[in-house]
Motif scaffolding. Structure first.
Motif, PDB file in Angstrom:
ATOM      1  N   VAL A  22      -3.587  34.935  65.319  1.00  0.00           N
ATOM      2  CA  VAL A  22      -3.939  35.421  63.980  1.00  0.00           C
ATOM      3  C   VAL A  22      -3.286  36.775  63.732  1.00  0.00           C
ATOM      4  O   VAL A  22      -2.758  37.039  62.634  1.00  0.00           O
ATOM      5  CB  VAL A  22      -5.466  35.513  63.818  1.00  0.00           C
ATOM      6  CG1 VAL A  22      -5.827  36.227  62.511  1.00  0.00           C
ATOM      7  CG2 VAL A  22      -6.099  34.123  63.851  1.00  0.00           C
ATOM      8  N   ALA A  23      -3.300  37.632  64.744  1.00  0.00           N
ATOM      9  CA  ALA A  23      -2.684  38.957  64.603  1.00  0.00           C
ATOM     10  C   ALA A  23      -1.187  38.839  64.320  1.00  0.00           C
ATOM     11  O   ALA A  23      -0.644  39.575  63.479  1.00  0.00           O
ATOM     12  CB  ALA A  23      -2.917  39.774  65.868  1.00  0.00           C
ATOM     13  N   PHE A  31       8.834  43.271  62.975  1.00  0.00           N
ATOM     14  CA  PHE A  31       7.862  43.953  63.823  1.00  0.00           C
ATOM     15  C   PHE A  31       7.352  43.010  64.907  1.00  0.00           C
ATOM     16  O   PHE A  31       7.165  43.407  66.061  1.00  0.00           O
ATOM     17  CB  PHE A  31       6.690  44.465  62.982  1.00  0.00           C
ATOM     18  CG  PHE A  31       5.644  45.187  63.783  1.00  0.00           C
ATOM     19  CD1 PHE A  31       5.809  46.517  64.121  1.00  0.00           C
ATOM     20  CD2 PHE A  31       4.497  44.526  64.226  1.00  0.00           C
ATOM     21  CE1 PHE A  31       4.862  47.195  64.875  1.00  0.00           C
ATOM     22  CE2 PHE A  31       3.550  45.183  64.988  1.00  0.00           C
ATOM     23  CZ  PHE A  31       3.725  46.528  65.308  1.00  0.00           C
ATOM     24  N   GLU A  32       7.119  41.757  64.545  1.00  0.00           N
ATOM     25  CA  GLU A  32       6.632  40.765  65.506  1.00  0.00           C
ATOM     26  C   GLU A  32       7.612  40.587  66.654  1.00  0.00           C
ATOM     27  O   GLU A  32       7.212  40.538  67.821  1.00  0.00           O
ATOM     28  CB  GLU A  32       6.418  39.424  64.803  1.00  0.00           C
ATOM     29  CG  GLU A  32       5.994  38.305  65.746  1.00  0.00           C
ATOM     30  CD  GLU A  32       5.880  36.975  65.031  1.00  0.00           C
ATOM     31  OE1 GLU A  32       6.036  35.936  65.702  1.00  0.00           O
ATOM     32  OE2 GLU A  32       5.645  36.951  63.809  1.00  0.00           O
ATOM     33  N   GLU A  33       8.894  40.499  66.329  1.00  0.00           N
ATOM     34  CA  GLU A  33       9.900  40.310  67.376  1.00  0.00           C
ATOM     35  C   GLU A  33       9.917  41.486  68.347  1.00  0.00           C
ATOM     36  O   GLU A  33       9.935  41.304  69.573  1.00  0.00           O
ATOM     37  CB  GLU A  33      11.279  40.130  66.749  1.00  0.00           C
ATOM     38  CG  GLU A  33      12.368  39.849  67.769  1.00  0.00           C
ATOM     39  CD  GLU A  33      13.727  39.620  67.125  1.00  0.00           C
ATOM     40  OE1 GLU A  33      14.720  39.540  67.872  1.00  0.00           O
ATOM     41  OE2 GLU A  33      13.785  39.538  65.878  1.00  0.00           O
ATOM     42  N   ASP A  34       9.911  42.710  67.820  1.00  0.00           N
ATOM     43  CA  ASP A  34       9.902  43.898  68.682  1.00  0.00           C
ATOM     44  C   ASP A  34       8.609  43.988  69.488  1.00  0.00           C
ATOM     45  O   ASP A  34       8.625  44.327  70.674  1.00  0.00           O
ATOM     46  CB  ASP A  34      10.068  45.162  67.829  1.00  0.00           C
ATOM     47  CG  ASP A  34      11.455  45.260  67.214  1.00  0.00           C
ATOM     48  OD1 ASP A  34      12.376  44.597  67.725  1.00  0.00           O
ATOM     49  OD2 ASP A  34      11.605  45.989  66.210  1.00  0.00           O
TER      50      ASP A  34
END
Length: 206
Positions: A22-23, A31-34
């Motif tokens: 969910v986060a 941002f998710e990739e980093d």
């Protein structure tokens, strides 16, 4: 509810995966990739903080949560109830850690030998599939012969065919995790009589 209480480790882990999934859905793609790369068990992160990434990488999945709910219920929960939480966790940790180190070690050799680019040392590598493969394998000892051989043949197909066709480092890691699970046989001793599907069918018919 009793089913969930009988496998507390499995469903606590699944709850963590639900929350972290969910986060991820609330993060921007960049941002998710980093964020995930910093929690990956790639060569760069393992070189700087191996314990941290070996733990955190098993708390995130790159995909949908629902399939894992099914897989955890079908494989992890029965294994935990059968082995007990401590032994089940030992299988999970052994498979996750050893398969990760083996696959990343193979990748490191490939980089040094020029067979893989240096950038591969920072690739995204998260998930729970190595632990799952180890548990799938150790469950073979829960099944009575000759059904065990049938189960093992299916496991060999599921994990062996991708390795034979693609030979990726992840597929290699899955194969190692299966071998680790099979090597955990000593943890299964004294855990009761193996399950015999034929006896179960006979009981249901009677």
């Amino acid at each position: 509810m009793a089913y969930v209480r009988s496998a507390p480790g499995t469903y606590l882990w699944l709850a963590i995966l639900f929350v972290t999934t969910v986060a991820l859905h609330h993060m921007t793609p960049r941002f998710e990739e980093d964020f995930l790369r910093q929690r990956s068990t790639n060569i760069d992160e393992l070189s700087s903080d191996p314990v941290r990434v070996l733990i955190t990488s098993a708390m995130w999945i790159d995909g949908h949560w629902l399939p894992y709910a099914v897989l955890y219920t079908v494989f992890h929960a029965p294994a935990e109830r059968w082995l007990g939480t401590a032994r089940w966790l030992a299988v999970c940790v052994a498979a996750h850690v050893l398969a990760t180190l083996a696959s990343e070690g193979a990748l490191l050799l490939a980089i040094r030998g020029g067979a893989a680019p240096r950038s591969a040392a920072g690739t995204l590598d998260i998930g729970v599939s190595y632990a799952l493969a180890g548990v799938v394998a150790v469950l073979a000892y829960r099944i009575a012969v000759p059904w065990r051989q049938v189960y093992l043949a299916v496991v060999a197909l599921v994990y062996g065919v991708p390795l034979a066709l693609s030979v990726t480092f992840t597929d290699f890691g899955h194969a190692i995790a299966v071998l680790v699970g099979l090597a955990c046989r000593p943890l299964t001793r004294g855990r009761g009589k193996p399950w015999n599907p034929k006896e179960t069918l006979t009981t249901l018919r009677g």
